[in-house]
Design a protein around this motif. Structure first.
Motif, PDB file in Angstrom:
ATOM      1  N   CYS A  42       2.442  10.720  27.889  1.00 45.46           N
ATOM      2  CA  CYS A  42       2.282   9.272  27.893  1.00 45.46           C
ATOM      3  C   CYS A  42       2.229   8.768  29.328  1.00 45.46           C
ATOM      4  O   CYS A  42       2.812   9.379  30.239  1.00 45.46           O
ATOM      5  CB  CYS A  42       3.360   8.560  27.086  1.00 45.46           C
ATOM      6  SG  CYS A  42       5.022   8.733  27.689  1.00 45.46           S
ATOM      7  N   LEU A 123       5.688  12.890  26.130  1.00 47.80           N
ATOM      8  CA  LEU A 123       5.585  12.080  24.923  1.00 47.80           C
ATOM      9  C   LEU A 123       6.577  12.654  23.917  1.00 47.80           C
ATOM     10  O   LEU A 123       6.430  13.789  23.460  1.00 47.80           O
ATOM     11  CB  LEU A 123       4.164  12.135  24.358  1.00 47.80           C
ATOM     12  CG  LEU A 123       3.932  11.351  23.060  1.00 47.80           C
ATOM     13  CD1 LEU A 123       4.081   9.853  23.304  1.00 47.80           C
ATOM     14  CD2 LEU A 123       2.553  11.669  22.477  1.00 47.80           C
ATOM     15  N   THR A 125       8.153  13.345  20.489  1.00 44.06           N
ATOM     16  CA  THR A 125       7.596  13.372  19.134  1.00 44.06           C
ATOM     17  C   THR A 125       8.652  13.789  18.105  1.00 44.06           C
ATOM     18  O   THR A 125       9.687  14.357  18.459  1.00 44.06           O
ATOM     19  CB  THR A 125       6.415  14.355  19.059  1.00 44.06           C
ATOM     20  OG1 THR A 125       6.862  15.667  19.457  1.00 44.06           O
ATOM     21  CG2 THR A 125       5.288  13.917  19.981  1.00 44.06           C
ATOM     22  N   VAL A 131       4.489  10.523  17.190  1.00 47.57           N
ATOM     23  CA  VAL A 131       5.309   9.815  18.172  1.00 47.57           C
ATOM     24  C   VAL A 131       6.664   9.467  17.548  1.00 47.57           C
ATOM     25  O   VAL A 131       6.736   8.907  16.455  1.00 47.57           O
ATOM     26  CB  VAL A 131       4.609   8.522  18.639  1.00 47.57           C
ATOM     27  CG1 VAL A 131       5.511   7.738  19.583  1.00 47.57           C
ATOM     28  CG2 VAL A 131       3.294   8.865  19.333  1.00 47.57           C
TER      29      VAL A 131
END
Length: 285
Positions: A42, A123, A125, A131
């Protein structure tokens, strides 16, 4: 999707290969899901100061050190260069905090660097590769709430052991993956030893999290983690291995007002005597 203007330089430099989608837009930044080679990460794009809605920035900047004296002077004067430097300090604070807290045993997204106001990081998850949700979007049992609350209190303790306080911790700044809570959003992290608002901010962080988890486990409202942690910190007894209890006994000592007044009177009388002796000495001289 169309590449945001602020991310374009990272694409040009080969740091980002593709912008997949916007993940969210908050009071201080917009976050995008990006592809970097084979990795999905991200990119957090910080908003410029005049576009941020984070109103109490001054409270959070208090105590932050700038080694370069020219930069420090410019920031104090509020010149254009100074404002630019202040923005760099604000943005780098999150990167520094992420590295510091990861080393301290706090679960945070792994940072990959900050480039011209864009922070590249892991990111987070869930177990299906999606996400990870924010805590405010998660329901849980009372047992899970107690367990996760204890984890977050442990993280708050470890943050303070590392000299930092999140400063804006709430159910909106915690993600939940398959292993539990992950702390996010740290540009406002404060220096616990240098910021005069540190104790108040710590208490607010703890109380925010306790109030949220107490929706599922009401007995958590009886805990006193903020007072316990801060008391240990002030006494120099806080360390990563100290075991928190959530209990804290307020001091029951009541000031003996009469004794204090007697001491004040005694000091006043002594001062009067001293002045009288000086006056008599001057007259004899």
């Amino acid at each position: 999707m169309k590449i945001p203007k602020r991310i374009q330089p990272l694409v040009d430099d080969g740091l980002v290969d593709e912008v997949i989608r916007q993940l969210m837009s908050g009071k201080e930044a917009s976050v995008y899901v990006v592809r970097c080679g084979n990795d999905i990460r991200c990119a957090k794009v910080y908003k410029e100061a005049d576009k941020r809605s984070f109103k109490q920035a001054v409270q959070y900047r208090e105590g932050r050190k700038v080694r370069n004296s020219r930069r420090a002077r410019a920031m104090e004067k509020g010149s254009k260069f100074g404002r630019e430097q202040q923005e760099q300090v604000w943005q780098s604070a999150e990167v520094d905090a992420l590295y510091t807290l990861a080393a301290a045993g706090v679960r945070v997204p792994q940072p990959y660097g900050c480039f011209d106001g864009v922070l590249l990081m892991e990111l987070v998850t869930d177990d299906e590769g999606l996400v990870a949700p924010r805590l405010n979007d998660v329901s849980m049992s009372a047992e899970q709430a107690r367990e996760d609350h204890a984890v977050v209190m442990e993280y708050v303790k470890r943050m303070l052991c590392a000299g930092l306080i999140h400063g804006d911790l709430s159910e909106f700044n915690v993600l939940v993956d398959e292993y539990g809570p992950v702390i996010i959003d740290l540009p406002q992290a404060v220096d616990a030893a240098a910021n005069n608002n540190a104790q108040w901010m710590l208490a607010r962080d703890v109380n925010n999290m306790t109030s949220y988890y107490a929706q599922y486990a009401p007995e958590l409202l009886d805990s006193q983690y903020a007072k316990e942690i801060w008391a240990l910190f002030e006494a120099g007894e806080l360390h990563p291995d100290v075991e928190l209890t959530g209990q804290f006994e307020e001091s029951t000592e009541v000031a003996d007002v009469d004794s204090v007044l007697e001491e004040i009177k005694a000091v006043f009388a002594e001062e009067q005597d001293r002045r009288e002796r000086l006056r008599e000495a001057e007259e004899l001289g």
